[in-house]
Write a protein that holds these residues in place. Structure first.
Motif, PDB file in Angstrom:
ATOM      1  N   ALA A 108      43.999  39.276  39.131  1.00  0.00           N
ATOM      2  CA  ALA A 108      45.406  39.304  38.812  1.00  0.00           C
ATOM      3  C   ALA A 108      45.880  40.190  37.726  1.00  0.00           C
ATOM      4  N   ASP A 109      47.136  40.531  37.832  1.00  0.00           N
ATOM      5  CA  ASP A 109      47.818  41.390  37.047  1.00  0.00           C
ATOM      6  C   ASP A 109      49.436  41.355  36.775  1.00  0.00           C
ATOM      7  N   THR A 110      49.959  41.468  35.741  1.00  0.00           N
ATOM      8  CA  THR A 110      51.321  41.238  35.475  1.00  0.00           C
ATOM      9  C   THR A 110      51.690  42.725  35.220  1.00  0.00           C
ATOM     10  N   PRO A 111      52.439  43.439  36.188  1.00  0.00           N
ATOM     11  CA  PRO A 111      53.073  44.803  36.139  1.00  0.00           C
ATOM     12  C   PRO A 111      53.987  44.848  34.921  1.00  0.00           C
ATOM     13  N   PRO A 112      53.672  45.719  33.997  1.00  0.00           N
ATOM     14  CA  PRO A 112      54.764  45.674  32.994  1.00  0.00           C
ATOM     15  C   PRO A 112      55.854  46.600  33.212  1.00  0.00           C
ATOM     16  N   ALA A 113      55.812  47.695  34.387  1.00  0.00           N
ATOM     17  CA  ALA A 113      56.790  48.398  34.798  1.00  0.00           C
ATOM     18  C   ALA A 113      56.972  48.141  36.264  1.00  0.00           C
ATOM     19  N   GLY A 114      58.402  48.593  36.408  1.00  0.00           N
ATOM     20  CA  GLY A 114      59.023  48.420  38.022  1.00  0.00           C
ATOM     21  C   GLY A 114      58.675  49.678  38.530  1.00  0.00           C
ATOM     22  N   GLY A 115      59.059  49.696  39.797  1.00  0.00           N
ATOM     23  CA  GLY A 115      58.865  51.088  40.706  1.00  0.00           C
ATOM     24  C   GLY A 115      57.612  50.707  41.608  1.00  0.00           C
ATOM     25  N   THR A 116      57.195  51.763  42.092  1.00  0.00           N
ATOM     26  CA  THR A 116      56.053  51.795  42.813  1.00  0.00           C
ATOM     27  C   THR A 116      54.727  51.938  41.630  1.00  0.00           C
ATOM     28  N   VAL A 117      54.006  50.688  41.995  1.00  0.00           N
ATOM     29  CA  VAL A 117      52.932  50.368  41.036  1.00  0.00           C
ATOM     30  C   VAL A 117      51.673  50.366  42.019  1.00  0.00           C
ATOM     31  N   LYS A 118      50.689  51.319  41.801  1.00  0.00           N
ATOM     32  CA  LYS A 118      49.328  51.342  42.604  1.00  0.00           C
ATOM     33  C   LYS A 118      48.189  50.865  41.937  1.00  0.00           C
ATOM     34  N   TYR A 119      47.645  50.233  42.626  1.00  0.00           N
ATOM     35  CA  TYR A 119      46.193  49.669  42.222  1.00  0.00           C
ATOM     36  C   TYR A 119      45.059  50.165  43.149  1.00  0.00           C
ATOM     37  N   THR A 120      44.243  50.974  42.035  1.00  0.00           N
ATOM     38  CA  THR A 120      42.980  51.664  42.744  1.00  0.00           C
ATOM     39  C   THR A 120      41.809  50.958  42.486  1.00  0.00           C
ATOM     40  N   VAL A 121      41.006  50.593  43.542  1.00  0.00           N
ATOM     41  CA  VAL A 121      39.831  49.743  42.935  1.00  0.00           C
ATOM     42  C   VAL A 121      38.584  50.655  43.368  1.00  0.00           C
ATOM     43  N   THR A 122      37.619  50.828  42.539  1.00  0.00           N
ATOM     44  CA  THR A 122      36.603  51.828  42.617  1.00  0.00           C
ATOM     45  C   THR A 122      35.126  51.183  42.685  1.00  0.00           C
ATOM     46  N   TYR A 123      34.411  51.360  43.463  1.00  0.00           N
ATOM     47  CA  TYR A 123      32.907  51.030  43.435  1.00  0.00           C
ATOM     48  C   TYR A 123      32.264  52.358  43.181  1.00  0.00           C
ATOM     49  N   ALA A 124      31.556  52.363  41.971  1.00  0.00           N
ATOM     50  CA  ALA A 124      30.874  53.420  41.625  1.00  0.00           C
ATOM     51  C   ALA A 124      29.635  54.101  42.452  1.00  0.00           C
ATOM     52  N   GLY A 125      29.002  53.094  43.019  1.00  0.00           N
ATOM     53  CA  GLY A 125      27.794  53.407  43.745  1.00  0.00           C
ATOM     54  C   GLY A 125      26.697  52.775  42.895  1.00  0.00           C
ATOM     55  N   ASP A 126      25.613  52.780  43.739  1.00  0.00           N
ATOM     56  CA  ASP A 126      24.317  52.698  42.977  1.00  0.00           C
ATOM     57  C   ASP A 126      23.201  53.332  43.602  1.00  0.00           C
ATOM     58  N   ALA A 127      21.957  52.986  43.208  1.00  0.00           N
ATOM     59  CA  ALA A 127      20.824  53.674  43.701  1.00  0.00           C
ATOM     60  C   ALA A 127      20.583  53.630  45.488  1.00  0.00           C
ATOM     61  N   ASP A 128      21.343  52.523  45.914  1.00  0.00           N
ATOM     62  CA  ASP A 128      21.433  52.423  47.368  1.00  0.00           C
ATOM     63  C   ASP A 128      22.246  52.649  48.190  1.00  0.00           C
ATOM     64  N   HIS A 129      23.508  52.552  47.493  1.00  0.00           N
ATOM     65  CA  HIS A 129      24.687  52.791  48.121  1.00  0.00           C
ATOM     66  C   HIS A 129      25.538  53.849  47.572  1.00  0.00           C
ATOM     67  N   THR A 130      26.442  54.514  48.524  1.00  0.00           N
ATOM     68  CA  THR A 130      27.345  55.607  48.208  1.00  0.00           C
ATOM     69  C   THR A 130      28.785  54.708  47.351  1.00  0.00           C
ATOM     70  N   GLY A 131      29.300  55.449  46.607  1.00  0.00           N
ATOM     71  CA  GLY A 131      30.700  55.055  45.725  1.00  0.00           C
ATOM     72  C   GLY A 131      31.638  54.939  46.806  1.00  0.00           C
ATOM     73  N   ALA A 132      32.742  53.982  46.727  1.00  0.00           N
ATOM     74  CA  ALA A 132      33.682  53.869  47.599  1.00  0.00           C
ATOM     75  C   ALA A 132      35.095  53.604  46.812  1.00  0.00           C
ATOM     76  N   THR A 133      36.359  53.892  47.174  1.00  0.00           N
ATOM     77  CA  THR A 133      37.381  53.878  46.724  1.00  0.00           C
ATOM     78  C   THR A 133      38.546  53.420  47.480  1.00  0.00           C
ATOM     79  N   ALA A 134      39.364  52.421  47.288  1.00  0.00           N
ATOM     80  CA  ALA A 134      40.500  51.909  47.942  1.00  0.00           C
ATOM     81  C   ALA A 134      41.711  51.624  47.163  1.00  0.00           C
TER      82      ALA A 134
END
Length: 665
Positions: A419-445
């Motif tokens: 959950a997040d409470t956006p302090p600003a208006g307009g277009t607010v973009k949320y970026t989620v990142t998985y850094a990866g580990d020894a067995d998995h590549t990283g990913a971003t959405a």
């Protein structure tokens, strides 16, 4: 001057995924890139992690082709007839090449990709190289002349020593390999023979001492050895032979069986990453060509099936000895060949990791200052460890470079939410990142939310008021509550297409929220007070239209006298004299003025005639009133500007002052 007959009277009137290639278990993955190479054959391939270069020998063309990690050819080293085996020095400064047809070992400067030294081996034709025990070892010799030699570069002068293997051990030049995990151990194998022959040597004394030898090791019945690699820990050697259809593993202590890596038809390449991950290659037309295994496992972590590098219907196959790892294990390089003998370098990123896919889903809309929830899912063919988290970043007008919001924990089913409470208006973009580990590549959405800003108020005074021509009028804009931006702009747009909308004043409002601007009015004008908004409050504007009269005057000429009468000043004309009515008015293109004449009778003034006349370009006009007027009758005349009817709408209707006159005998 225009003449007009006077009857009784006359008048004129514009807001995380990231697409990841997924491969795992026995699934297939497509190559990350493929680049055609200027090769006619391949002999060996090594990777320089310091300079990020890939070196590939071509015995037919007599050259070593040098590419970068993307597969782009950056250099070629020529004059190397029959060049085959390659060995990179521990410091990556020198690449050694076995140049059989020149009976030499050539040292190539890796920084410049140029030949630095050439060491003669007499009449020996070196084919394969390996470094162990502080020396460079080479397998050499043609049919019935196979043996092992060494090049010692530790002294003042290079020393080449031949015939260091027992007589008749090798029919032809043996393949050699070694590992930093067993620095004094050299492994040799007979290429192309059936069954496979392997030998292990201790070279710690400077002279090879055979410690293990096997004819058909493991009793596999296989043959046609093409490639082999010693494991990083120095415990095993992994072989690639045309048969059996797997990469066999043997202990270096006694060459007994120590496992296998199940692949498919005609194994022809093997290389091992520093972390022990095995890349096993096969010459397979219709099955995967490259197989990646974790150490000691039976099922591949990934498999790669070559497509056609040139668009032909047939797929490429793996070139013999055509696999090599980057020293850090981040890339795997493979050389493929198609049915027309076109060679390509294929580059695979993160080949030891299973791809992860990440999604992010945020509400389409939101309200500033109110909480919202972003959800998503992290998935892969390989399970994630408990407690896996994804990092969350919010990008908005207040944090254009992004603001870290912490992490969200991934549930057992791969889902997450925060959950997040956006302090600003307009277009607010949320970026989620998985850094990866020894067995998995990283990913971003990522996903965006249109967040509504808080409304404010803007007012502007004087709307609808009418002012005289040339009046200086002060306008006051008032701005309500905002966040950080307290700037207001006041714009003025005069009527008429010849005057542009212009900024009158821009500034910060005072402590009362007011900004004033003074405007010299000559036309009707639409004023706009603008607040452009800030990160929390929406843009707002207010308009006020004010109206401006023209400047107009009327005069009479030709009178023989003036005198006060009936509470006004009258001009007296002999009936034989034609009065001239002179009009001066603010000029505008195509403007007309209305002349209005009234006669006094029955105790009141009555309009007896109106007419519109064109105003001169200088804003002046004169009209002669000619006729036989009655004497003793009181008249009056004036010039007027009538909005729209006078040919334009740039000013407010303006009535001129009356001029009184009378005729006498």
């Amino acid at each position: 001057m225009r003449r007009r007959t006077l009857p009784a009277a006359t008048a004129l009137a514009v807001l995380f995924g990231s697409v990841a290639l997924v491969a795992g278990g026995a699934g297939s993955a497509a190559a990350d890139s493929s680049t055609l190479l200027p090769l006619k054959a391949t002999g060996d391939m090594v990777v320089d992690g310091v300079h990020h270069r890939v070196f590939i020998s071509d015995p037919t063309s007599g050259q070593v082709v040098v590419t970068d990690y993307a597969g782009t050819v950056v250099a070629t080293v020529g004059s190397l007839p029959g060049v085959r085996g390659l060995e990179l020095s521990a410091d990556s400064a020198t690449l050694y090449a076995a140049v059989g047809d020149a009976d030499a070992i050539v040292a190539i400067d890796t920084a410049t990709a140029t030949e630095a030294h050439r060491y003669s081996t007499g009449t020996a034709d070196p084919q394969y190289l390996a470094e162990a025990g502080g020396k460079l070892w080479f397998g050499y010799g043609g049919a019935a002349k196979g043996n092992i030699g060494s090049l010692d570069l530790t002294g003042t002068d290079p020393v080449v020593t031949l015939a260091q293997a027992p007589v008749n051990t090798w029919y032809s030049a043996p393949i050699l390999n070694a590992s930093a995990g067993a620095p004094n151990t050299l492994v040799a194998g007979a290429p192309g023979q059936s069954p496979v022959v392997l030998a292990v040597y201790d070279v710690s004394s400077g002279t090879p001492t055979q410690t293990a030898y096997a004819f058909d090791p493991g009793d596999t019945g296989g043959g046609n050895l093409t490639d082999m690699a010693v494991t990083p820990d120095g415990q095993d050697v992994v072989t690639a032979s045309g048969a059996p259809y797997y990469q066999a593993v043997y202990k270096l202590t006694d060459l007994s069986k120590d496992g296998k890596y199940e692949t498919n038809t005609y194994p022809n390449a093997v290389d091992i990453a520093p972390n022990g991950v095995v890349a096993a290659g096969t010459n397979s037309w219709y099955e995967p060509d490259v197989h990646v295994f974790k150490p000691g496992t039976s099922l591949p972590l990934k498999e790669y099936e070559f497509g056609s590098s040139t668009g032909s219907s047939a797929s490429d196959t793996l070139a013999a000895r055509g696999l090599a790892w980057a020293p850090d294990g981040s890339e795997l390089f493979a050389v493929s060949i198609d049915s027309a003998d076109n060679y390509s370098l294929r580059v695979y990123d993160d080949p030891t990791k299973t791809a992860a896919t990440l999604t992010a889903d945020a509400p389409a809309t939101g309200t500033r200052g109110k909480a919202l929830t972003v959800t998503g899912k992290l998935t892969s063919e390989a399970a994630f460890p408990a407690g896996t988290t994804v990092a969350v970043t919010r990008t908005d007008d207040e944090s254009p470079a992004g603001k870290a919001l912490g992490t969200a924990t991934v549930a057992d089913d791969g889902s997450y939410s925060f959950a997040d409470t956006p302090p600003a208006g307009g277009t607010v973009k949320y970026t989620v990142t998985y850094a990866g580990d020894a067995d998995h590549t990283g990913a971003t959405a990522s996903d965006s939310v249109a967040v509504a800003k808080t409304a404010t108020t803007v007012t502007l005074n004087n709307a609808g008021k009418v002012y005289g021509y040339g009046t200086d009028v002060t306008f006051t804009a008032h701005l309500g509550t905002t966040y950080k931006n307290r700037t207001v702009e006041i714009w003025a747009d005069p009527y008429g297409s010849d005057k542009p909308n212009a900024l009158v004043k821009k500034g910060t409002v005072n402590s009362s929220g007011n900004l004033t601007a003074t405007l010299h009015l000559t036309r009707d004008t639409k004023l706009t007070a603008k607040f452009t908004g800030d990160t929390r409050y929406a843009a707002k504007s207010a308009t006020a239209t004010v109206y401006t009269k023209v400047k107009v005057s009327t005069s009479l000429s030709g009178a023989y006298k003036t005198a006060r009468a009936w509470n006004a000043t009258y001009s007296y004309f002999h009936k034989t004299k034609d009065p001239v009515v002179n009009t001066t008015m603010t000029a505008y293109k195509g403007r007309k003025y209305q002349m209005q004449i009234q006669e006094f009778y029955s105790g009141a003034w009555h309009t007896t005639y109106t007419q519109y006349w064109s105003l001169g370009s200088t804003g002046k006009d004169s009209v002669v009133l000619d006729d036989t007027p009655p004497t003793g009758v009181r008249f009056r005349v004036r010039s007027n500007y009538i909005d729209t009817k006078s040919g334009d709408n740039v000013n407010a209707t303006t009535y001129g002052g009356w001029k009184y006159f009378i005729f006498t005998k």
